[in-house]
Enzyme design. Structure first.
Site, PDB file in Angstrom:
ATOM      1  CE  LYS A  53      -3.810  -2.402   2.237  1.00  0.00           C
ATOM      2  NZ  LYS A  53      -4.568  -2.712   3.455  1.00  0.00           N
ATOM      3  CD  GLN A  97      -3.327  -4.186   6.596  1.00  0.00           C
ATOM      4  OE1 GLN A  97      -3.480  -3.130   5.987  1.00  0.00           O
ATOM      5  NE2 GLN A  97      -3.676  -5.334   6.090  1.00  0.00           N
ATOM      6  CG  ASP A 120      -9.501   0.092   5.083  1.00  0.00           C
ATOM      7  OD1 ASP A 120      -9.171  -0.374   3.974  1.00  0.00           O
ATOM      8  OD2 ASP A 120      -8.805  -0.015   6.113  1.00  0.00           O
TER       9      ASP A 120
HETATM   10  N1  GUN Z   1      -6.442  -6.540   6.327  1.00  0.00           N
HETATM   11  C1  GUN Z   1      -6.653  -7.279   5.216  1.00  0.00           C
HETATM   12  N2  GUN Z   1      -7.209  -6.523   4.240  1.00  0.00           N
HETATM   13  C2  GUN Z   1      -7.370  -5.291   4.764  1.00  0.00           C
HETATM   14  C3  GUN Z   1      -7.884  -4.070   4.229  1.00  0.00           C
HETATM   15  O1  GUN Z   1      -8.346  -3.974   3.077  1.00  0.00           O
HETATM   16  N3  GUN Z   1      -7.858  -3.008   5.068  1.00  0.00           N
HETATM   17  C4  GUN Z   1      -7.391  -3.084   6.340  1.00  0.00           C
HETATM   18  N4  GUN Z   1      -7.412  -1.985   7.082  1.00  0.00           N
HETATM   19  N5  GUN Z   1      -6.909  -4.194   6.852  1.00  0.00           N
HETATM   20  C5  GUN Z   1      -6.894  -5.296   6.067  1.00  0.00           C
END
Ligand code: GUN
Length: 281
Positions: A53, A97, A120
């Site tokens: 990311k 995350q 998100d």
């Molecule tokens: N953990 C796995 N996928 C995601 C996501 O798309 N966003 C977040 N914040 N955590 C994750």
């Protein structure tokens, strides 16, 4: 005729080029788009996701900050940090995350993030906006799946879509997005007695279960659009989805690969959400 491939890698390239152009315009105007990423603990998969990311932000001109905390971080301290990011005008998106260490309540953390920075799309407020058909951040994975379906040029209106999986992050929002696009939507899940009965009638199938070979060739209507959200390992340790790609590609009209399908699109839609937050949309 084998199915046409919907490449998430290629579609991401196009969408990210647009993000980069718009991010450059914002930066030139003095407001570079900013994403704050928080990682708590040492989960190996989370470290890879977060690294990807942050790199995608750098590649498209989005300013990202990564804050890493030990797994012993208290919930209260995390909430204090989120409050500071909520108040920081250079931050347009906040991503914590998941998963978090067990002593931290993820619902409390997600709902501490300002609705205007919930890139998100996981908060109850964002979920409610989607439910009500109001503008707001859409969860990145289903949002990316919609872009992939749209990229086929097949109108979604009037089609029968079957979503396999009912998670809050993928299955439920996916069903709502398809409904908003005027599809007739069926949601199947682990208690659905005859999954194949439903999928055989589907013009669009989205598999989001986390179990390989959930969708096999005999379960697919010829010409259907098949979107594979799964990320699993096969017996040889190779990455694979929920769909038996080798079999289904001979029946479907369009299919997404794993890897190179939904995965890159999830990150791309995070970039889009962050950019649009900075643009004030
Ligand atoms: N953990 C796995 N996928 C995601 C996501 O798309 N966003 C977040 N914040 N955590 C994750």
């Amino acid at each position: 005729m084998p199915a046409q491939l919907i490449s998430g890698t290629q579609l991401s390239q196009q969408l990210r080029a647009d993000v980069a152009r718009r991010a450059a315009a914002l930066t030139a105007a003095g407001t570079p788009p900013g994403l704050a990423v928080i990682l708590v603990g040492e989960d190996p998969a989370s470290q890879v996701y977060v690294r990807n990311k942050v790199k995608a932000c750098a590649d498209t001109g989005i300013v990202s900050t990564l804050e890493r905390y030990a797994a012993t971080l208290s919930e209260a301290d995390l909430l204090v940090r989120i409050a500071a990011l909520n108040a920081d005008p250079s931050v347009h998106g906040i991503l914590v995350q998941m998963p978090l260490p067990r002593h931290i309540d993820p619902a409390k953390v997600i709902d501490a993030i300002s609705t205007r920075k919930d890139v998100d799309g996981f908060s109850v407020q964002s979920a409610g906006e989607l439910m009500a058909g109001l503008p707001g951040f859409r969860p990145c994975t289903p949002f990316g799946c919609m872009k992939m379906i749209e990229s086929t040029g097949v109108p979604i209106k009037g089609k029968h879509a079957v979503v396999i999986g009912r998670s809050n992050t993928v299955g439920k929002p996916m069903a709502l997005l398809l409904l908003q696009a005027n599809a007739t939507v069926t949601i199947c899940h682990s208690s659905t007695p005859d999954l194949a009965y439903h999928t055989r009638q589907a013009d669009i199938v989205v598999a989001a279960v986390g179990k390989r070979n959930t969708l096999t060739a005999d379960m697919v209507k010829p010409g259907a659009i098949v979107i594979d959200v799964g990320m699993n390992r096969d017996d040889d340790g190779k990455l694979c989805g929920d769909v038996d790609f080798a079999g289904v590609q001979d029946i479907a009209g369009w299919i997404t690969p794993v890897p190179g399908g939904v995965g890159p699109m999830t990150i791309t839609m995070l970039l889009v959400n962050t950019l649009e937050s900075a643009e004030g949309k």
